[in-house]
Design a protein around this motif. Structure first.
Motif, PDB file in Angstrom:
ATOM      1  N   CYS A 116      -9.104 -12.218 -18.300  1.00 11.86           N
ATOM      2  CA  CYS A 116      -8.570 -12.959 -19.445  1.00 11.86           C
ATOM      3  C   CYS A 116      -7.065 -12.752 -19.590  1.00 11.86           C
ATOM      4  N   ASP A 121      -5.256 -15.345 -21.682  1.00  6.10           N
ATOM      5  CA  ASP A 121      -6.249 -15.719 -22.695  1.00  6.10           C
ATOM      6  C   ASP A 121      -6.517 -14.512 -23.601  1.00  6.10           C
ATOM      7  N   ALA A 123      -7.164 -14.492 -26.839  1.00  8.89           N
ATOM      8  CA  ALA A 123      -8.296 -14.743 -27.729  1.00  8.89           C
ATOM      9  C   ALA A 123      -9.624 -14.477 -27.020  1.00  8.89           C
ATOM     10  N   GLY A 124      -9.700 -14.878 -25.740  1.00 10.59           N
ATOM     11  CA  GLY A 124     -10.920 -14.616 -24.975  1.00 10.59           C
ATOM     12  C   GLY A 124     -11.159 -13.131 -24.780  1.00 10.59           C
ATOM     13  N   GLN A 126     -10.135 -10.723 -26.816  1.00  9.91           N
ATOM     14  CA  GLN A 126     -10.555 -10.183 -28.105  1.00  9.91           C
ATOM     15  C   GLN A 126     -12.015 -10.532 -28.405  1.00  9.91           C
ATOM     16  N   GLU A 127     -12.437 -11.703 -27.970  1.00  9.91           N
ATOM     17  CA  GLU A 127     -13.842 -12.090 -28.161  1.00  9.91           C
ATOM     18  C   GLU A 127     -14.760 -11.180 -27.336  1.00  9.91           C
ATOM     19  N   LEU A 128     -14.322 -10.814 -26.148  1.00  6.04           N
ATOM     20  CA  LEU A 128     -15.091  -9.880 -25.329  1.00  6.04           C
ATOM     21  C   LEU A 128     -15.213  -8.518 -26.023  1.00  6.04           C
ATOM     22  N   CYS A 129     -14.132  -8.090 -26.687  1.00  6.22           N
ATOM     23  CA  CYS A 129     -14.158  -6.817 -27.417  1.00  6.22           C
ATOM     24  C   CYS A 129     -15.161  -6.865 -28.568  1.00  6.22           C
ATOM     25  N   LYS A 130     -15.221  -8.010 -29.257  1.00  8.56           N
ATOM     26  CA  LYS A 130     -16.167  -8.149 -30.364  1.00  8.56           C
ATOM     27  C   LYS A 130     -17.606  -8.083 -29.875  1.00  8.56           C
ATOM     28  N   LYS A 131     -17.862  -8.658 -28.702  1.00  8.46           N
ATOM     29  CA  LYS A 131     -19.218  -8.639 -28.158  1.00  8.46           C
ATOM     30  C   LYS A 131     -19.572  -7.255 -27.607  1.00  8.46           C
ATOM     31  N   SER A 141      -9.155  -3.680 -28.222  1.00  5.35           N
ATOM     32  CA  SER A 141      -8.886  -4.708 -29.217  1.00  5.35           C
ATOM     33  C   SER A 141      -7.597  -4.416 -29.989  1.00  5.35           C
TER      34      SER A 141
END
Length: 243
Positions: A116, A121, A123-124, A126-131, A141
């Protein structure tokens, strides 16, 4: 124009409020309650199970391992408390450290974050960190949030941006470390105490054995065996706790 320069320098410091509030790693916060509960369980086992009449013959000699443990004396509940507490806190730390890894595989998570970042990317990533969740994801993050701020910053130099990112990672790691190291000093202390208390019980049992041998006339075999049993049982619990 000069009066506005302090505001541009203060902006990065104010954005530090974006960092995570603290670690979300689960764990037992109050180990003292665990010690109290384990002590109550140990005393109940010693009084109502190990000392039950069914484990002794009419002469008061132990007939099984439970009666033999009871012959270890009053130090046995103390050693059992240390032993049970170490087991409970060790299991608790294993569960907590397992949750700190997050939901997915760490290696795959890091590789996906790199992909990413190579494609810019944020945002992508950070989305991986949330998951992923967990301590590693929390640190990554926080670094990504600061990286996004530094990327948009045109005032600081490259060296200052790198130093800011390093500081952010250190601060995020410092927030996670207390939760990861929680109860570990207590476990280390209890294992040391278990070995020392077991040695104390061994010495007390050997003193009783030599007192039986020093008795006038023929030594009392019951007192001799009781002292030896107390010494060996306490040694066994001390070694088990240390191990």
């Amino acid at each position: 124009m000069e009066a506005q320069k302090p505001n541009s320098g203060a902006a990065p410091a104010q954005k530090k409020n974006v960092q995570p509030e603290g670690s979300k790693v689960r764990g037992i916060k109050n180990a003292f309650l665990v010690i109290v509960v384990c002590f109550i369980v140990a005393v109940c086992l010693f009084a109502f199970w190990f000392g039950h009449d069914s484990h002794f013959d009419e002469a008061g000699h132990p007939q099984d391992i439970w009666g033999t443990i009871y012959m270890g004396g009053v130090i046995v509940p103390v050693l059992q408390t240390l032993f049970l507490t170490v087991i409970v806190l060790s299991v608790e730390r294993w569960i907590a450290l397992s949750s700190a890894k997050g939901k997915g595989n760490i290696s795959k998570f890091v590789a996906n974050v790199k992909k990413c970042l190579q494609s810019n990317d944020i945002a992508g990533a950070q989305e991986l960190c949330k998951k992923q969740k967990g301590s590693v994801a929390a640190v990554v993050s926080a670094a990504l949030v600061r990286y996004k701020e530094m990327d948009a910053n045109t005032v600081l130099s490259k060296e200052q941006k790198i130093a800011t990112l390093q500081k952010e990672v250190e601060e995020a790691t410092a927030l996670e470390m207390p939760a990861l190291q929680q109860n570990l000093p207590i476990v280390a202390t209890l294992t040391t105490l278990g070995t020392l208390v077991g040695l104390l019980g061994t010495v007390i049992g050997m003193i009783k054995s030599f007192q039986a041998l020093a008795a006038s006339g023929a030594p009392n075999s019951t007192e001799l065996s009781t002292g030896i049993s107390e010494a060996l049982i306490n040694t066994a619990f001390g070694i088990a706790t240390g191990a």
